[in-house]
Design a protein around this motif. Sequence first.
Motif, short mmCIF file in Angstrom:
data_model
loop_
_atom_site.label_atom_id
_atom_site.label_comp_id
_atom_site.label_asym_id
_atom_site.label_seq_id
_atom_site.Cartn_x
_atom_site.Cartn_y
_atom_site.Cartn_z
N LEU A 56 30.12 19.97 30.00
CA LEU A 56 30.02 21.42 29.87
C LEU A 56 28.71 21.74 29.18
N LEU A 57 27.80 22.43 29.89
CA LEU A 57 26.53 22.84 29.33
C LEU A 57 26.61 24.30 28.90
N THR A 58 26.27 24.57 27.64
CA THR A 58 26.34 25.92 27.08
C THR A 58 24.96 26.36 26.66
N ASP A 59 24.52 27.52 27.18
CA ASP A 59 23.18 28.02 26.84
C ASP A 59 23.22 28.83 25.55
N PRO A 60 22.08 29.27 25.01
CA PRO A 60 22.07 30.01 23.74
C PRO A 60 22.87 31.30 23.76
N ASP A 98 28.41 12.09 23.31
CA ASP A 98 29.00 13.41 23.51
C ASP A 98 28.51 14.34 22.40
N GLY A 99 28.34 15.62 22.72
CA GLY A 99 27.95 16.58 21.69
C GLY A 99 26.48 16.53 21.34
N VAL A 100 25.61 16.56 22.34
CA VAL A 100 24.17 16.52 22.09
C VAL A 100 23.53 17.81 22.61
N VAL A 101 22.29 18.04 22.19
CA VAL A 101 21.51 19.17 22.68
C VAL A 101 20.39 18.63 23.55
N PHE A 139 20.36 23.39 25.68
CA PHE A 139 21.76 23.43 26.15
C PHE A 139 22.58 22.46 25.32
N LEU A 140 23.72 22.93 24.87
CA LEU A 140 24.67 22.06 24.18
C LEU A 140 25.53 21.37 25.24
N ALA A 141 25.60 20.05 25.20
CA ALA A 141 26.34 19.26 26.19
C ALA A 141 27.56 18.62 25.53
N LEU A 142 28.73 18.95 26.05
CA LEU A 142 29.98 18.40 25.54
C LEU A 142 30.91 18.06 26.70
N ARG A 143 31.73 17.05 26.50
CA ARG A 143 32.80 16.82 27.46
C ARG A 143 33.73 18.04 27.42
N PRO A 144 34.16 18.54 28.57
CA PRO A 144 35.05 19.70 28.56
C PRO A 144 36.43 19.34 28.02
N LEU A 145 37.04 20.28 27.31
CA LEU A 145 38.44 20.15 26.96
C LEU A 145 39.27 20.51 28.18
N LEU A 146 40.55 20.21 28.13
CA LEU A 146 41.40 20.49 29.29
C LEU A 146 41.36 21.97 29.65
N GLY A 147 41.37 22.85 28.65
CA GLY A 147 41.29 24.28 28.93
C GLY A 147 39.99 24.68 29.58
#
Length: 322
Positions: free
Chosen positions: A31-35, A67-70, A79-87
């Motif tokens: 999951l990539l999250t932008d600012p 996991d959990g890197v920028v 972009f913050l990169a994390l493994r997605p949670l089930l939700g």
Amino acid sequence: MSEPTEQPEPTGVPDYSGVRSGPLQAGEWVLLTDPKGKKKSVLLEPGKSFHTTKGGVSHDDLIGGPDGVVVRSVGGMQFLALRPLLGDYTVTMPRGAAVVYPKEAAQIVMGADIFPGARVLEAGVGSGALTLTLLRALGPTGRLWSFERRADFAEIAQRNVTTWLGAEHPGWSVEVGDLVERLDGDPALAPELDRVILDMLAPWECVDAVATRLVPGGVLCCYVATTTQLGRVMDQIRTHTGFTEPEGTETIVRGWHAEGLAIRPAHGASSHTGFLVTARRLAPGVTSPLRKRRPAPGAYGPDYTGPRPPWVEQNPSAPDAG
């Protein structure tokens, strides 16, 4: 010095939760999250890039890393990169039908009391969002029968579930076809059930069929979208008389903004998505007591065409009789 605690021997039995750890691997979703907080699910593939208006993000920069890197795009956006949670996964995975959102899925697990090793029937399967939530709660020893009328939806759900779990769950099967017809035609199919979850257009049509399979004390839970469906299924459960008084609920979740002295409700809210109706199965031959609380005057008046509970049929000249 205290004695070291003995660690339990590993069983070697997979938990089928879909939870992964260690370095990010090719074939995983991230999951990539932008600012601005916008999120995008990306399937990692060697040599590929995720393209944005600020340049691409190379998958190779993520594969093999923690996991959990920028990460930065070519244009410098972080972009913050994390493994997605089930939700996260259930609301971003490919869809055929609308999904049961996490707030209702969580309520179903608690309201229907889904437990490890339970025998559960689900209809319909849709895109597999609720299926994944149920399988996680059931664990490796649970049993889930998922019924879906449309073969294309069933195929999408199977693909989504297998992608998340990384393997086929040994206790899960998908049955394509009408629920009532399949149960009536095959007595050996889902013969004894602890829980039944109905997510369909007309769940009231299936109450009689699933009641014969539910064990005494078992839970029936129906997910519906409109107030018309809510009323119809609750009256059908009352008319059956083999269940406790049904309970109808709606779940609304509201976020909050808190920064310094600016503390207020968030502008967006996850409000209405559906209603849940729950009831418990009574023992064979036992009927629910007649209600002492009187319905509203005219509740079952001449314009009402749905099922009429017993207390109305016993006194047809008084539609508001209790």
